[in-house]
Design a protein around this motif. Structure first.
Motif, PDB file in Angstrom:
ATOM      1  N   ILE A   1     -12.490 -12.844  -6.057  1.00  0.00           N
ATOM      2  CA  ILE A   1     -12.211 -11.567  -5.413  1.00  0.00           C
ATOM      3  C   ILE A   1     -11.555 -11.841  -4.064  1.00  0.00           C
ATOM      4  CG2 ILE A   1     -13.159  -9.358  -4.662  1.00  0.00           C
ATOM      5  CD1 ILE A   1     -13.492  -9.948  -7.641  1.00  0.00           C
ATOM      6  N   THR A   2     -10.437 -11.177  -3.804  1.00  0.00           N
ATOM      7  CA  THR A   2      -9.732 -11.362  -2.542  1.00  0.00           C
ATOM      8  C   THR A   2      -9.428 -10.004  -1.911  1.00  0.00           C
ATOM      9  OG1 THR A   2      -7.580 -11.397  -3.661  1.00  0.00           O
ATOM     10  CG2 THR A   2      -8.648 -13.515  -3.278  1.00  0.00           C
ATOM     11  N   ALA A   3      -9.413  -9.998  -0.586  1.00  0.00           N
ATOM     12  CA  ALA A   3      -9.064  -8.791   0.166  1.00  0.00           C
ATOM     13  C   ALA A   3      -7.711  -9.034   0.826  1.00  0.00           C
ATOM     14  CB  ALA A   3     -10.117  -8.487   1.214  1.00  0.00           C
ATOM     15  N   ARG A   4      -6.776  -8.128   0.596  1.00  0.00           N
ATOM     16  CA  ARG A   4      -5.451  -8.250   1.200  1.00  0.00           C
ATOM     17  C   ARG A   4      -5.384  -7.358   2.442  1.00  0.00           C
ATOM     18  NH1 ARG A   4      -0.232  -8.149  -2.550  1.00  0.00           N
ATOM     19  NH2 ARG A   4      -1.386 -10.015  -3.220  1.00  0.00           N
ATOM     20  N   LEU A   5      -5.009  -7.972   3.557  1.00  0.00           N
ATOM     21  CA  LEU A   5      -4.916  -7.252   4.829  1.00  0.00           C
ATOM     22  C   LEU A   5      -3.470  -7.228   5.305  1.00  0.00           C
ATOM     23  CD1 LEU A   5      -7.978  -8.855   6.693  1.00  0.00           C
ATOM     24  CD2 LEU A   5      -7.953  -6.892   5.141  1.00  0.00           C
ATOM     25  N   ALA A   6      -3.139  -6.204   6.097  1.00  0.00           N
ATOM     26  CA  ALA A   6      -1.811  -6.086   6.701  1.00  0.00           C
ATOM     27  C   ALA A   6      -1.965  -6.092   8.210  1.00  0.00           C
ATOM     28  CB  ALA A   6      -1.124  -4.806   6.234  1.00  0.00           C
ATOM     29  N   VAL A   7      -1.376  -7.121   8.840  1.00  0.00           N
ATOM     30  CA  VAL A   7      -1.408  -7.230  10.296  1.00  0.00           C
ATOM     31  C   VAL A   7      -0.070  -6.701  10.822  1.00  0.00           C
ATOM     32  CG1 VAL A   7      -1.713  -8.773  12.262  1.00  0.00           C
ATOM     33  CG2 VAL A   7      -2.866  -9.272  10.088  1.00  0.00           C
ATOM     34  N   PRO A   8      -0.056  -5.571  11.525  1.00  0.00           N
ATOM     35  CA  PRO A   8       1.211  -4.961  11.958  1.00  0.00           C
ATOM     36  C   PRO A   8       1.925  -5.820  13.001  1.00  0.00           C
ATOM     37  CG  PRO A   8      -0.655  -3.812  12.923  1.00  0.00           C
ATOM     38  CD  PRO A   8      -1.229  -4.792  11.959  1.00  0.00           C
ATOM     39  N   PRO A   9       3.216  -5.575  13.205  1.00  0.00           N
ATOM     40  CA  PRO A   9       4.000  -6.420  14.129  1.00  0.00           C
ATOM     41  C   PRO A   9       3.449  -6.452  15.549  1.00  0.00           C
ATOM     42  CG  PRO A   9       5.457  -5.069  12.779  1.00  0.00           C
ATOM     43  CD  PRO A   9       4.064  -4.583  12.522  1.00  0.00           C
ATOM     44  N   PHE A  10       2.820  -5.355  15.987  1.00  0.00           N
ATOM     45  CA  PHE A  10       2.348  -5.300  17.371  1.00  0.00           C
ATOM     46  C   PHE A  10       0.834  -5.150  17.445  1.00  0.00           C
ATOM     47  CE2 PHE A  10       6.660  -3.480  17.137  1.00  0.00           C
ATOM     48  CZ  PHE A  10       7.338  -4.536  17.724  1.00  0.00           C
ATOM     49  N   TYR A  11       0.150  -5.851  16.534  1.00  0.00           N
ATOM     50  CA  TYR A  11      -1.303  -5.995  16.648  1.00  0.00           C
ATOM     51  C   TYR A  11      -1.576  -6.811  17.907  1.00  0.00           C
ATOM     52  CZ  TYR A  11      -5.859  -8.104  15.843  1.00  0.00           C
ATOM     53  OH  TYR A  11      -7.145  -8.533  15.980  1.00  0.00           O
ATOM     54  N   PRO A  12      -2.632  -6.555  18.641  1.00  0.00           N
ATOM     55  CA  PRO A  12      -3.795  -5.708  18.342  1.00  0.00           C
ATOM     56  C   PRO A  12      -3.681  -4.245  18.774  1.00  0.00           C
ATOM     57  CG  PRO A  12      -4.237  -7.021  20.287  1.00  0.00           C
ATOM     58  CD  PRO A  12      -2.893  -7.444  19.809  1.00  0.00           C
ATOM     59  N   THR A  13      -2.567  -3.844  19.398  1.00  0.00           N
ATOM     60  CA  THR A  13      -2.443  -2.422  19.732  1.00  0.00           C
ATOM     61  C   THR A  13      -2.373  -1.587  18.468  1.00  0.00           C
ATOM     62  OG1 THR A  13      -1.284  -3.007  21.780  1.00  0.00           O
ATOM     63  CG2 THR A  13      -1.060  -0.737  20.985  1.00  0.00           C
ATOM     64  N   GLN A  14      -1.621  -2.060  17.479  1.00  0.00           N
ATOM     65  CA  GLN A  14      -1.606  -1.403  16.172  1.00  0.00           C
ATOM     66  C   GLN A  14      -2.756  -1.950  15.314  1.00  0.00           C
ATOM     67  OE1 GLN A  14       2.424  -2.505  15.092  1.00  0.00           O
ATOM     68  NE2 GLN A  14       3.185  -0.439  15.528  1.00  0.00           N
ATOM     69  N   PRO A  15      -3.449  -1.070  14.584  1.00  0.00           N
ATOM     70  CA  PRO A  15      -4.650  -1.521  13.861  1.00  0.00           C
ATOM     71  C   PRO A  15      -4.326  -2.276  12.570  1.00  0.00           C
ATOM     72  CG  PRO A  15      -4.272   0.797  13.444  1.00  0.00           C
ATOM     73  CD  PRO A  15      -3.240   0.388  14.461  1.00  0.00           C
ATOM     74  N   VAL A  16      -5.225  -3.159  12.214  1.00  0.00           N
ATOM     75  CA  VAL A  16      -5.156  -3.864  10.927  1.00  0.00           C
ATOM     76  C   VAL A  16      -5.558  -2.879   9.824  1.00  0.00           C
ATOM     77  CG1 VAL A  16      -6.076  -5.785   9.571  1.00  0.00           C
ATOM     78  CG2 VAL A  16      -5.711  -6.044  12.022  1.00  0.00           C
ATOM     79  N   THR A  17      -4.920  -2.999   8.660  1.00  0.00           N
ATOM     80  CA  THR A  17      -5.263  -2.123   7.539  1.00  0.00           C
ATOM     81  C   THR A  17      -5.661  -2.965   6.328  1.00  0.00           C
ATOM     82  OG1 THR A  17      -2.938  -2.024   6.845  1.00  0.00           O
ATOM     83  CG2 THR A  17      -3.733  -0.263   8.276  1.00  0.00           C
ATOM     84  N   VAL A  18      -6.558  -2.407   5.525  1.00  0.00           N
ATOM     85  CA  VAL A  18      -6.965  -3.036   4.266  1.00  0.00           C
ATOM     86  C   VAL A  18      -6.040  -2.502   3.177  1.00  0.00           C
ATOM     87  CG1 VAL A  18      -8.831  -3.354   2.604  1.00  0.00           C
ATOM     88  CG2 VAL A  18      -9.339  -3.207   5.055  1.00  0.00           C
ATOM     89  N   VAL A  19      -5.219  -3.381   2.602  1.00  0.00           N
ATOM     90  CA  VAL A  19      -4.256  -2.959   1.580  1.00  0.00           C
ATOM     91  C   VAL A  19      -4.967  -2.725   0.257  1.00  0.00           C
ATOM     92  CG1 VAL A  19      -2.150  -3.569   0.334  1.00  0.00           C
ATOM     93  CG2 VAL A  19      -2.415  -4.213   2.740  1.00  0.00           C
ATOM     94  N   GLN A  20      -5.664  -3.743  -0.246  1.00  0.00           N
ATOM     95  CA  GLN A  20      -6.404  -3.609  -1.495  1.00  0.00           C
ATOM     96  C   GLN A  20      -7.329  -4.802  -1.677  1.00  0.00           C
ATOM     97  OE1 GLN A  20      -3.825  -3.784  -4.940  1.00  0.00           O
ATOM     98  NE2 GLN A  20      -2.720  -5.574  -4.199  1.00  0.00           N
ATOM     99  N   ILE A  21      -8.269  -4.651  -2.593  1.00  0.00           N
ATOM    100  CA  ILE A  21      -9.161  -5.736  -2.987  1.00  0.00           C
ATOM    101  C   ILE A  21      -8.984  -5.926  -4.486  1.00  0.00           C
ATOM    102  CG2 ILE A  21     -11.567  -6.466  -3.225  1.00  0.00           C
ATOM    103  CD1 ILE A  21     -12.181  -5.049  -0.626  1.00  0.00           C
ATOM    104  N   THR A  22      -8.692  -7.162  -4.888  1.00  0.00           N
ATOM    105  CA  THR A  22      -8.358  -7.432  -6.279  1.00  0.00           C
ATOM    106  C   THR A  22      -9.131  -8.625  -6.809  1.00  0.00           C
ATOM    107  OG1 THR A  22      -6.513  -8.865  -5.630  1.00  0.00           O
ATOM    108  CG2 THR A  22      -6.022  -6.532  -5.980  1.00  0.00           C
TER     109      THR A  22
END
Length: 273
Positions: free
Chosen positions: A94-115
């Protein structure tokens, strides 16, 4: 990927594209508050988590860390069209895919999906459990954002690594139980529908038989003249020229005898009086 110098946004839009920025995607942009120091924090977190093997970058973004390092060496803001995609292993494939935006940490991390990353095991992990774990992970990401967590990516990866493996067996058991319940309910609905359909067919068949029996007797197509006299004078008669069945004949004779006896009995009783 490309980088631009730290100029005001209005000046960057007006200047002619240089050789270093001509390869940047048209959609890539940098807000006024984006600074190299902001991306330095992002780079530091990514490098630490990758070194710990807590996460790894997807193949499509495998050069993102090197691009950040190059931009930092030039003191520039790195422009990216999309986020850096990375995966966190949770155990049991089981893996969790995350998206780190270009201007993190001001922009929040999002959980894309778990597969379930294991090949050929489509039915191994209940889809309902994967979606439930996604919801819990997104709830945690929102909580970290509301709390203004300085290292939200690290905190989310820690939560996924520690909490998700404990929650997964519970969520998987609940999802499998829900699937079994849904299958049982669907089977019961199908049985009821089949039973109702069979009853309708049986009722329709019986009603048809009753209608035919009421409309047609065994001797319905016999020629009346042939039955009474044993012959028919009509050469073009289309009715069946046969004698009725023995049982029908007996019933007919018995009925005639009964009908004939009643007037005699009434007549005899009158004479007696």
């Amino acid at each position: 990927l490309a980088s631009v110098s730290k100029l005001p946004a209005s000046e960057r839009l007006e200047e002619e594209p240089s050789s270093s920025s001509s390869s940047a995607p048209a959609q890539a942009w940098a807000p006024d508050w984006a600074t190299p120091e902001l991306q330095a924090s992002q780079l530091s977190e990514l490098e630490q988590l990758i070194a710990e093997e807590s996460l790894h970058l997807l193949e499509v973004d495998c050069g993102a860390v090197d691009d950040l390092r190059s931009a930092q060496a030039r003191g520039e803001v790195l422009l990216r069209e999309g986020p850096v995609l990375c995966e966190v292993p949770l155990g049991d494939d089981i893996t969790a895919r995350l998206a780190v935006p270009p201007f993190y940490p001001t922009q929040p991390v999002t959980v894309v999906q778990i597969t379930d990353s294991a090949s050929g095991t489509a039915s191994r992990s209940p889809v309902g459990a994967l979606r439930a774990l996604e919801r819990e992970a997104r709830t945690e990401a929102s909580r970290l954002e509301d709390a203004c967590e300085a290292f939200a990516l690290t905190a989310l990866v820690r939560w996924l690594s520690l909490e998700a493996p404990q929650r997964w067996p519970v969520l998987a058991a609940e999802a499998r139980a829900a699937e079994r319940q849904a299958c049982a309910e669907a089977a019961e609905i199908a049985r009821k529908a089949e039973r109702a359909s069979k009853e309708d067919r049986d009722a329709g068949g019986e009603a048809s038989r009753v209608r035919v029996a009421e409309k047609y007797s065994p001797s319905w197509d016999l020629c009346t003249a042939f039955v009474k006299h044993g012959k028919c004078k009509n050469k073009n008669c289309k009715w069946r020229h046969e004698k009725p069945a023995e049982k029908a004949r007996e019933e007919t004779q018995a009925g005639a005898a009964t009908n004939g006896a009643q007037p005699q009995a009434a007549k005899g009783s009158k004479a007696k009086k």
